[in-house]
Design an enzyme around this catalytic site. Structure first.
Site, PDB file in Angstrom:
ATOM      1  N   HIS A  68       0.786  -1.201  -0.182  1.00 45.66           N
ATOM      2  CA  HIS A  68       0.125   0.171   0.030  1.00 45.66           C
ATOM      3  C   HIS A  68       0.907   1.091   0.118  1.00 45.66           C
ATOM      4  CE1 HIS A  68      -4.011   1.996   1.604  1.00 45.66           C
ATOM      5  NE2 HIS A  68      -3.310   2.556   0.995  1.00 45.66           N
ATOM      6  N   GLU A  83      -2.530  -1.710  -3.144  1.00 42.89           N
ATOM      7  CA  GLU A  83      -3.642  -0.961  -2.535  1.00 42.89           C
ATOM      8  C   GLU A  83      -3.459   0.398  -2.675  1.00 42.89           C
ATOM      9  OE1 GLU A  83      -5.173  -4.056   0.990  1.00 42.89           O
ATOM     10  OE2 GLU A  83      -4.143  -2.271   1.476  1.00 42.89           O
ATOM     11  N   HIS A  87      -8.188  -6.372   7.241  1.00 38.93           N
ATOM     12  CA  HIS A  87      -8.276  -5.079   8.357  1.00 38.93           C
ATOM     13  C   HIS A  87      -8.513  -5.725   9.564  1.00 38.93           C
ATOM     14  CE1 HIS A  87      -7.587  -1.388  10.441  1.00 38.93           C
ATOM     15  NE2 HIS A  87      -7.307  -0.938   9.219  1.00 38.93           N
TER      16      HIS A  87
END
Length: 238
Positions: free
Chosen positions: A43, A70, A190
């Site tokens: 990310h 991401e 998450h």
């Protein structure tokens, strides 16, 4: 079987703390794959506080499993992913100064924008996934953007799981069913961990992929990376 994609951002954070190349991000990615992970997630954020643009470029030819990038689809981010062409891009509505992802997209409010981003990714031969919560109408709208998958934001599940696992997972079961009926693949990520992952997977058996970073790397400090990956994979079997 649900694939495990290891998010290696925390490895980059540790490396950046000393300004050298220890730990070696590329070696860790290769080791995760060698130990059984079916994907690598990064990310890259604009401030490059963990994974950097250069890391993404160097990882691309080395990742032999699925490479998932991401991020918030700014123009800078889109230029990077369209050049790198990972297997999947997960669209996350992070502000530039966000500590970590804290919510999914309000698809209705960003429908035209997300549709245009999904179109650009498809034209580049890249699978898209939109990061969302469990609201069924929001997921149905996500399907209309043309995205291939949604990724369910699982922090609410992780927060409630210690108190009431059944109530914690119920909205995610419904969300996954809605997504499948719309023709979408379902990912999740998450705050999934060795504590709550097996139960989640048992109730969402058609889950395509989980992306896990923080908890997995923390577990690896005690268990070692290879044993940790084996334990996460065991949660996704059966």
């Amino acid at each position: 079987m649900t694939n495990l994609s290891v998010n290696i951002n925390k490895i980059a954070t540790l490396r950046n703390a000393r300004g050298e190349n220890v730990p070696d991000l590329l070696k860790v990615a290769a080791d995760c794959e060698a130990f059984g992970a079916q994907g690598i997630t990064v990310h890259p954020r604009p401030d490059e506080r963990h994974v950097r643009r250069d890391d993404v470029l160097r990882l691309r030819p080395l990742v032999t499993t699925e490479f998932n990038i991401e991020g918030n689809p700014t123009e800078q981010f889109m230029e990077l992913v369209l050049m790198v062409k990972p297997a999947q891009v997960t669209l996350v509505p992070d502000a530039e100064d966000a500590l970590t992802s804290s919510a999914g997209w309000d698809v209705k409010a960003h429908f035209d924008f997300l549709t245009s981003i999904v179109d650009r990714l498809r034209a580049g031969g890249i699978r898209s996934s939109i990061f969302v919560g469990t609201d069924p109408d929001n997921i149905r709208l996500a399907a209309k953007t043309g995205t291939d998958r949604v990724e369910l934001y699982t922090k609410p599940y992780a927060d409630l799981y210690p108190l009431d696992p059944a109530r914690a997972v119920a909205p995610f079961v419904e969300a996954a069913e809605v997504a499948h009926k719309c023709g979408l693949g379902v990912n999740a990520g998450h705050d999934l961990s060795l504590v709550n992952l097996r139960y989640f997977h048992e109730h969402l058996p058609r889950l395509s992929e989980v992306s896990i970073g923080h908890a997995l790397i923390c577990d690896a400090l005690y268990l070692g990376l290879e044993e940790t990956i084996h334990r996460y994979l065991a949660c996704l079997r059966g």
